[in-house]
Design an enzyme around this catalytic site. Structure first.
Site, short mmCIF file in Angstrom:
data_model
loop_
_atom_site.label_atom_id
_atom_site.label_comp_id
_atom_site.label_asym_id
_atom_site.label_seq_id
_atom_site.Cartn_x
_atom_site.Cartn_y
_atom_site.Cartn_z
N CYS A 84 -44.07 106.67 82.04
CA CYS A 84 -44.74 106.84 83.17
C CYS A 84 -43.54 108.13 83.85
O CYS A 84 -43.88 108.58 85.31
CB CYS A 84 -45.48 106.58 83.90
N TYR A 160 -42.62 121.89 85.73
CA TYR A 160 -43.38 121.06 85.52
C TYR A 160 -44.29 121.66 84.35
O TYR A 160 -44.66 120.69 84.10
CB TYR A 160 -44.08 120.72 87.26
N THR A 195 -49.29 109.49 95.09
CA THR A 195 -48.56 109.02 94.28
C THR A 195 -47.79 109.00 95.69
O THR A 195 -47.82 110.69 97.11
CB THR A 195 -47.63 109.29 93.43
#
Length: 254
Positions: A84, A160, A195
Site C-alpha cells: 500500500c 502518478y 484517505t
C-alpha cells in the site's frame, strides 16, 4: 490461503488503506508486520494492533533485503504481502515555471512502481522457499495497489498514472512467473477512497469528485479496501487480475 494463523507484511501501514488492512488482518487472527517510512505513525498503529512495526524505505534494495533477514528471526514464514506504500503528488507536465522536473517524475515512479516491485521481488523469493500451505500447493500471495488513475488519469497525474499503470502491467506476468512456486499475485485499483489525501481537500472539490461516482455516491472507505484484501486472500482462484474498487466511476478529464 488462510488469514488466521499466518503472518502478513503490509507496507504503507501507518495510515489510510494500509492501516485499515493491517487492522483487518489482525482482527482476523493474522500476525501483522506494519511497514512505513513514517516512524511515529507506524509505531502508533503497531502498538494499537499488537503488531510488529518496521521503518523502511521501500525504494532501497539493500534495506528491503536486510529487512527480510531481520524479520525471519521472529517470523520464519511470511506468506501474505500487501503493498500500500505510495505517494500521489499532482504536477503538470508544463507548469507556470516550465517543464516538470524530471526528478519529480522519477520520485513518483521510484516510490510507487519500483518500491512495489522491490518488496515483491524480495518477499516472493522468500515465499518460494516455504512449504506448501494447502492442497492447491499455495505458498503465498502478494496484493499490490494501483489506482483508477492508471486508466483515467486526470490533469496533473501523469507521473502518478504512469506509476500505477506500471503496477497493473506487472500483475499478469508476475502471476504467471510465480505460479510455479504457488505464489499468487493480484492488484486492487481503488477509486476515490477517503484517505487523508482526499479528506484534506476542500469540501467543494470532494463533492465534485463524489458526483462522478454512480453508486454509492460517496468516497470509498479504507475498510472496504481491507475487506477486498481479505476476500482475495481467501479465494484461491483469484490470480493475475486487477480489481477496480471504485463504485463504477470512470473519471472524466477536467
Amino acid at each position: 490461503m488462510n488469514i488466521q494463523g499466518n503472518t502478513a507484511l503490509v507496507t504503507g501501514a501507518g495510515s489510510g488503506m494500509g492501516a485499515a488492512t493491517a487492522k483487518y488482518l489482525s482482527d482476523m487472527g493474522c500476525r501483522v508486520i506494519l511497514l512505513d517510512i513514517n516512524e511515529a505513525a507506524v509505531h502508533k498503529m503497531a502498538e494499537q494492533l499488537g503488531g510488529i512495526p518496521v521503518v523502511c524505505d521501500v525504494t532501497q534494495s539493500e534495506a528491503v533485503e536486510s529487512l527480510l533477514q531481520a524479520l525471519l528471526r521472529e517470523c520464519p514464514e511470511i506468506r501474505i504481502v500487501v503493498n500500500c506504500a505510495g505517494i500521489a503528488p499532482s504536477q503538470r507536465i508544463v507548469g507556470r515555471d516550465g517543464p516538470m522536473a524530471l526528478d519529480d517524475f522519477d520520485q513518483v515512479i521510484q516510490v510507487n512502481l519500483l518500491g512495489t516491485f522491490n518488496v515483491m521481488r524480495v518477499f516472493s523469493t522468500h515465499m518460494s522457499q516455504l512449504n506448501v500451505n494447502n492442497d492447491d500447493g499455495e505458498r503465498g500471495i502478494i496484493i499490490n495497489t494501483a489506482s483508477v488513475a492508471a486508466y483515467e488519469g486526470q490533469i496533473g497525474q501523469v507521473a502518478y498514472a504512469a506509476s500505477k499503470g506500471g503496477i497493473i502491467a506487472m500483475t499478469l506476468p508476475a502471476a504467471r512467473e510465480l505460479a510455479r512456486f504457488g505464489v499468487r499475485v493480484m492488484t486492487i485499483a481503488p477509486g476515490l477512497v477517503g484517505t487523508p489525501l482526499l479528506l484534506d481537500m476542500p469540501q467543494d472539490i470532494q463533492e465534485s469528485l463524489v458526483a462522478q461516482v454512480p453508486f454509492p455516491k460517496r468516497l470509498g472507505k479504507p475498510d472496504e479496501y481491507a475487506m477486498l484484501v481479505g476476500h482475495i486472500i481467501n479465494n484461491p482462484l483469484l490470480n493475475g487480475e486487477v480489481i477496480r474498487l471504485d463504485g463504477g466511476i470512470r473519471m472524466q478529464a477536467k
